[in-house]
Design a protein around this motif. Sequence first.
Motif, mmCIF file in Angstrom:
data_model
loop_
_atom_site.group_PDB
_atom_site.id
_atom_site.type_symbol
_atom_site.label_atom_id
_atom_site.label_comp_id
_atom_site.label_asym_id
_atom_site.label_seq_id
_atom_site.Cartn_x
_atom_site.Cartn_y
_atom_site.Cartn_z
ATOM 1 N N VAL A 211 0.940 -1.129 -0.103
ATOM 2 C CA VAL A 211 -0.028 -0.202 -0.390
ATOM 3 C C VAL A 211 0.686 1.121 -0.473
ATOM 4 O O VAL A 211 2.199 1.128 0.586
ATOM 5 C CB VAL A 211 -0.894 -0.072 1.085
ATOM 6 N N ALA A 212 0.862 2.758 -0.488
ATOM 7 C CA ALA A 212 1.475 3.357 -1.371
ATOM 8 C C ALA A 212 0.454 5.129 -0.666
ATOM 9 O O ALA A 212 -1.007 4.872 -1.300
ATOM 10 C CB ALA A 212 1.848 3.502 -2.467
ATOM 11 N N LEU A 213 0.976 5.710 -0.058
ATOM 12 C CA LEU A 213 0.534 6.619 -0.529
ATOM 13 C C LEU A 213 1.174 8.030 -1.475
ATOM 14 O O LEU A 213 1.856 8.629 -0.534
ATOM 15 C CB LEU A 213 0.229 7.430 1.648
ATOM 16 N N ILE A 214 0.171 8.529 -1.787
ATOM 17 C CA ILE A 214 0.793 9.880 -2.528
ATOM 18 C C ILE A 214 -0.347 11.105 -2.309
ATOM 19 O O ILE A 214 -1.190 11.128 -1.577
ATOM 20 C CB ILE A 214 0.950 9.371 -3.485
ATOM 21 N N PRO A 215 0.792 12.561 -2.284
ATOM 22 C CA PRO A 215 -0.097 13.644 -2.825
ATOM 23 C C PRO A 215 -1.258 13.620 -3.318
ATOM 24 O O PRO A 215 -1.022 13.236 -3.974
ATOM 25 C CB PRO A 215 0.818 14.941 -2.569
ATOM 26 N N SER A 216 -2.025 14.303 -3.809
ATOM 27 C CA SER A 216 -3.264 13.932 -4.622
ATOM 28 C C SER A 216 -3.075 15.868 -5.522
ATOM 29 O O SER A 216 -3.642 17.045 -4.596
ATOM 30 C CB SER A 216 -4.620 14.383 -4.962
ATOM 31 N N GLY A 217 -2.160 15.799 -6.578
ATOM 32 C CA GLY A 217 -2.048 17.027 -6.842
ATOM 33 C C GLY A 217 -1.048 17.862 -6.063
ATOM 34 O O GLY A 217 -0.385 17.358 -5.262
ATOM 35 N N ASP A 218 -1.449 19.375 -6.173
ATOM 36 C CA ASP A 218 -1.028 19.977 -4.933
ATOM 37 C C ASP A 218 -1.763 20.605 -3.990
ATOM 38 O O ASP A 218 -1.132 21.261 -2.991
ATOM 39 C CB ASP A 218 -0.692 21.320 -5.739
ATOM 40 N N ASN A 219 -2.865 19.947 -3.917
ATOM 41 C CA ASN A 219 -3.661 20.220 -2.321
ATOM 42 C C ASN A 219 -2.609 19.134 -1.487
ATOM 43 O O ASN A 219 -3.294 17.710 -1.332
ATOM 44 C CB ASN A 219 -5.244 19.851 -2.536
ATOM 45 N N LEU A 220 -2.319 20.041 -0.194
ATOM 46 C CA LEU A 220 -1.909 18.959 0.387
ATOM 47 C C LEU A 220 -2.334 18.128 1.644
ATOM 48 O O LEU A 220 -1.352 17.747 2.240
ATOM 49 C CB LEU A 220 -0.442 19.209 1.134
ATOM 50 N N SER A 221 -3.755 18.652 1.654
ATOM 51 C CA SER A 221 -5.218 18.175 2.554
ATOM 52 C C SER A 221 -6.069 17.027 1.570
ATOM 53 O O SER A 221 -6.631 16.715 2.772
ATOM 54 C CB SER A 221 -5.790 19.334 3.328
ATOM 55 N N VAL A 222 -5.570 16.784 0.714
ATOM 56 C CA VAL A 222 -5.940 15.754 -0.135
ATOM 57 C C VAL A 222 -5.118 14.310 -0.518
ATOM 58 O O VAL A 222 -3.442 14.631 -0.937
ATOM 59 C CB VAL A 222 -6.672 16.110 -1.897
ATOM 60 N N ALA A 223 -5.669 12.819 -0.537
ATOM 61 C CA ALA A 223 -4.238 12.127 -0.379
ATOM 62 C C ALA A 223 -4.466 11.457 -0.919
ATOM 63 O O ALA A 223 -6.224 11.063 -1.861
ATOM 64 C CB ALA A 223 -3.481 11.391 0.751
ATOM 65 N N LEU A 224 -3.694 9.631 -2.631
ATOM 66 C CA LEU A 224 -4.395 8.635 -2.271
ATOM 67 C C LEU A 224 -3.456 7.402 -1.752
ATOM 68 O O LEU A 224 -2.683 8.305 -1.585
ATOM 69 C CB LEU A 224 -4.388 8.742 -4.259
ATOM 70 N N VAL A 225 -4.706 6.801 -1.464
ATOM 71 C CA VAL A 225 -4.171 5.893 -1.013
ATOM 72 C C VAL A 225 -4.096 4.622 -2.592
ATOM 73 O O VAL A 225 -5.424 4.381 -2.546
ATOM 74 C CB VAL A 225 -4.506 4.873 -0.056
ATOM 75 N N ILE A 226 -2.983 3.778 -2.614
ATOM 76 C CA ILE A 226 -2.662 3.030 -3.645
ATOM 77 C C ILE A 226 -2.801 1.743 -3.402
ATOM 78 O O ILE A 226 -1.790 1.130 -2.701
ATOM 79 C CB ILE A 226 -1.716 4.057 -4.864
ATOM 80 N N ARG A 227 -3.353 0.818 -4.346
ATOM 81 C CA ARG A 227 -3.137 -1.225 -3.460
ATOM 82 C C ARG A 227 -3.092 -1.351 -5.087
ATOM 83 O O ARG A 227 -2.611 -2.740 -4.569
ATOM 84 C CB ARG A 227 -4.092 -1.573 -2.979
ATOM 85 N N ASP A 228 -3.107 -0.845 -5.752
ATOM 86 C CA ASP A 228 -2.619 -1.384 -7.238
ATOM 87 C C ASP A 228 -1.348 -1.775 -6.584
ATOM 88 O O ASP A 228 0.166 -0.558 -6.953
ATOM 89 C CB ASP A 228 -3.295 -1.196 -8.123
ATOM 90 N N ARG A 229 -1.127 -3.020 -7.003
ATOM 91 C CA ARG A 229 0.965 -3.776 -7.538
ATOM 92 C C ARG A 229 1.529 -3.026 -8.534
ATOM 93 O O ARG A 229 2.707 -2.924 -8.377
ATOM 94 C CB ARG A 229 1.006 -5.285 -7.327
#
Length: 326
Positions: A211-229
């Motif tokens: 599982v990975a966590l990255i920001p959603s664009g320039d908005n630091l108050s939104v993040a994306l959790v990724i589970r795709d291998r």
Amino acid sequence: MADHELEHRREQFERLAAPLFEEIAQRGGVAVTDPLVTSAPEATTLLLDAGLLRLDNERYAAVDPNTVQAQVIAPLSSQGARLISESSAWSQIYSTLGQTYRRSPSTQIGQVTELHGDEIDHFLASVVPSAQSELLTAQPQTGHSNTQQRIASDRDVAALKRGVTMRTIYQHAARRNRATRAYVAEVTSQGAEVRTLDEFFNRLIVVDREVALIPSGDNLSVALVIRDRGLIAYLVDMFERSWERGRPFTSRDTSVIQSIAEEQRAMTIRLLIEGHSDATCAKRLGVSPRTYAAYVADLKREYDAETRFQLGYLLGQDAAHQDHGA
């Protein structure tokens, strides 16, 4: 006894019984008919129940608290130990379920989940403690508070003590941040590895490569959790490439320190030539606008430039001569 009942009883004791005990102790005891106790039956009962008063020939005498505290504290300590054990068991259950969830081919919310605001911290507080083998983090210097750094330190040290390996990348500017230096000293003492880079990068956290966590664009108050291998493998590859170029955070080698200074200077010059705004340049260097302004002032003195425009022109000429000479 329920937690709220214990708390209420303690508050009553502090407010009513403790002052009465002090008065009785100062007097060397009082008669059972003394208005001091007859006017405060509830406080008197609390002291008797706690073993802090004893009845002696129609008088109330104060009892040394050190001789009776065990009868109150020991049961609470025992209850606390049971609660800690129960909490640990539940934590292990949720950790196991979390691993199963991350390994599942899909979930009801899909392979990419969007988190907002406090949901990001709550997610990190749940997923990092469930790490079993590896934590990879890329952390641009964004001015975390001391409280945030302390929470991260406690969380990461706990993972390292479980045997989890951890590698972290910062920007070079993080070396000047006191809270970051303290954090790095603590986690590296537990086996973590930390490096820094001159270039700007976005935040990245990868747990067990599942599982990975990255920001959603320039908005630091939104993040994306990724589970795709597949996506996670791509992010890990980017991390590894950056890691290879990084400089050890804890290195005291003079040549390394000099190289870092040269890399920051070169990046400042490159950003000036490219014509980015001061805010963008400061962000990409990982420094405050004031620190970036100091970098520019140093370059103006070095190139004997009076204005920012003149400095940009001179830097551009210098770069062109170097390219031509190459």
